[in-house]
Design a protein around this motif. Structure first.
Motif, short mmCIF file in Angstrom:
data_model
loop_
_atom_site.label_atom_id
_atom_site.label_comp_id
_atom_site.label_asym_id
_atom_site.label_seq_id
_atom_site.Cartn_x
_atom_site.Cartn_y
_atom_site.Cartn_z
N MET A 101 33.61 3.49 1.75
CA MET A 101 32.34 3.18 2.38
C MET A 101 31.32 2.91 1.27
N SER A 102 30.68 1.77 1.28
CA SER A 102 29.71 1.44 0.24
C SER A 102 28.30 1.82 0.68
N ASN A 103 27.48 2.10 -0.32
CA ASN A 103 26.09 2.43 -0.02
C ASN A 103 25.31 1.15 0.21
N SER A 104 24.43 1.17 1.18
CA SER A 104 23.59 0.01 1.49
C SER A 104 22.15 0.35 1.22
N VAL A 105 21.48 -0.53 0.54
CA VAL A 105 20.06 -0.34 0.28
C VAL A 105 19.30 -0.23 1.59
N GLU A 106 19.66 -1.04 2.56
CA GLU A 106 18.95 -1.06 3.84
C GLU A 106 19.10 0.22 4.64
N THR A 107 20.17 0.95 4.43
CA THR A 107 20.38 2.18 5.20
C THR A 107 20.15 3.44 4.36
N ALA A 108 19.74 3.26 3.11
CA ALA A 108 19.49 4.40 2.24
C ALA A 108 18.36 5.26 2.81
N SER A 109 18.48 6.54 2.68
CA SER A 109 17.48 7.47 3.20
C SER A 109 16.32 7.57 2.22
N ILE A 110 15.37 6.67 2.37
CA ILE A 110 14.19 6.60 1.51
C ILE A 110 12.96 6.89 2.39
N PRO A 111 12.16 7.91 2.03
CA PRO A 111 10.99 8.24 2.86
C PRO A 111 9.83 7.27 2.61
N LEU A 112 10.04 6.03 2.97
CA LEU A 112 9.04 5.01 2.72
C LEU A 112 8.78 4.24 4.01
N GLN A 113 7.53 4.31 4.45
CA GLN A 113 7.10 3.55 5.60
C GLN A 113 5.66 3.14 5.37
N ARG A 114 5.18 2.27 6.19
CA ARG A 114 3.86 1.67 5.98
C ARG A 114 2.75 2.71 5.83
N GLU A 115 2.64 3.65 6.77
CA GLU A 115 1.55 4.62 6.73
C GLU A 115 1.62 5.49 5.47
N SER A 116 2.79 6.01 5.15
CA SER A 116 2.89 6.87 3.97
C SER A 116 2.63 6.06 2.70
N PHE A 117 3.08 4.82 2.67
CA PHE A 117 2.82 3.95 1.52
C PHE A 117 1.32 3.74 1.33
N LEU A 118 0.61 3.43 2.42
CA LEU A 118 -0.83 3.19 2.32
C LEU A 118 -1.59 4.46 1.93
N LEU A 119 -1.18 5.61 2.46
CA LEU A 119 -1.82 6.87 2.07
C LEU A 119 -1.55 7.19 0.60
N ASP A 120 -0.33 6.95 0.15
CA ASP A 120 -0.03 7.16 -1.27
C ASP A 120 -0.84 6.21 -2.15
N LEU A 121 -0.96 4.97 -1.72
CA LEU A 121 -1.74 3.98 -2.45
C LEU A 121 -3.20 4.42 -2.56
N LEU A 122 -3.77 4.87 -1.46
CA LEU A 122 -5.16 5.32 -1.45
C LEU A 122 -5.34 6.55 -2.34
N ARG A 123 -4.39 7.48 -2.28
CA ARG A 123 -4.45 8.69 -3.12
C ARG A 123 -4.43 8.30 -4.60
N GLU A 124 -3.52 7.43 -4.97
CA GLU A 124 -3.41 7.04 -6.38
C GLU A 124 -4.62 6.23 -6.84
N LEU A 125 -5.13 5.38 -5.97
CA LEU A 125 -6.32 4.60 -6.30
C LEU A 125 -7.51 5.52 -6.53
N SER A 126 -7.73 6.46 -5.62
CA SER A 126 -8.87 7.38 -5.79
C SER A 126 -8.66 8.27 -7.01
N GLY A 127 -7.43 8.70 -7.27
CA GLY A 127 -7.16 9.51 -8.45
C GLY A 127 -7.40 8.74 -9.73
N THR A 128 -7.00 7.49 -9.76
CA THR A 128 -7.25 6.65 -10.93
C THR A 128 -8.74 6.47 -11.15
N LEU A 129 -9.49 6.19 -10.08
CA LEU A 129 -10.94 6.08 -10.20
C LEU A 129 -11.56 7.37 -10.74
#
Length: 169
Positions: A1-29
Motif C-alpha cells: 500500500m503506497s502513501n498518498s499525499v492527498e490522503t495523508a493525515s495533515i491538520p491543514l484546513q482553510r480556517e486553521s491556515f488563516l488563523l495561523d497566518l494571522l498569528r504569525e503576521l501579528s507576531g512578526t509585526l
C-alpha cells in the motif's frame, strides 16, 4: 500500500491556515516594530472591519443609525457569529462591561496582544459611529494570559483608561 499525499493525515484546513497566518503576521509585526506599532497597524484593519460590520448590520436592519442599546446587541451578536463567547457583565447608560470566555482567534491569540486591537477598534468604531463617542478599555485579555477577557465600552468621556473613538463625520 503506497502513501498518498492527498490522503495523508495533515491538520491543514482553510480556517486553521488563516488563523495561523494571522498569528504569525501579528507576531512578526510585534517583533519587528514593537507591540505599540503592531497595535497601530491592527487598529487600522479593525477600523475598516468595524466600518463594514456597522454598515452590514444597519443595512440588514434597515436602519440609518443604531441606538445605544442596539450597539450592545450588535456587538454581542457579531462576536457570537465569529465564535467568540462574549456576554454582558454589567450595563449602565454610561458603559457596558463585556466578559468573554472564548476568543474568536482561539488559542492563536495567546501571546499576541496586538490582535486585541481588533476588538477594541471594531467595538469603538461601531459605537462611536452610532452614538458619537466611545472609549474601549481592555481590562483583561486572553491574549495576555487571563482566563477570560474583560472589555469596558464607555459612552461618555471620563477619566478611565482606554482608547477613544469619535464619530468620523
Amino acid at each position: 500500500m503506497s502513501n498518498s499525499v492527498e490522503t495523508a493525515s495533515i491538520p491543514l484546513q482553510r480556517e486553521s491556515f488563516l488563523l495561523d497566518l494571522l498569528r504569525e503576521l501579528s507576531g512578526t509585526l510585534e517583533d519587528v516594530v514593537g507591540i505599540d506599532e503592531a497595535e497601530g497597524y491592527v487598529s487600522l484593519v479593525g477600523q475598516a472591519i468595524g466600518s463594514k460590520i456597522d454598515r452590514d448590520y444597519k443595512d440588514a436592519l434597515s436602519l440609518s443609525n443604531l441606538t445605544r442599546e442596539q450597539v450592545g446587541e450588535v456587538l454581542l451578536d457579531l462576536k457570537r457569529r465569529i465564535q467568540g463567547d462574549f456576554y454582558i457583565v454589567e450595563e449602565t447608560q454610561d458603559y457596558i462591561v463585556f466578559g468573554n470566555r472564548q476568543c474568536p482567534f482561539g488559542d492563536r491569540v495567546l501571546g499576541r496582544p496586538s490582535l486585541c486591537m481588533m476588538t477594541s477598534n471594531v467595538f469603538g468604531h461601531i459605537a462611536s459611529e452610532n452614538v458619537k463617542y466611545a472609549k474601549v478599555e481592555l481590562k483583561e485579555t486572553i491574549a495576555s494570559g487571563a482566563d477570560q477577557c474583560r472589555v469596558v465600552l464607555y459612552f461618555t468621556q471620563n477619566g478611565e483608561d482606554g482608547r477613544e473613538y469619535f464619530k468620523r463625520s
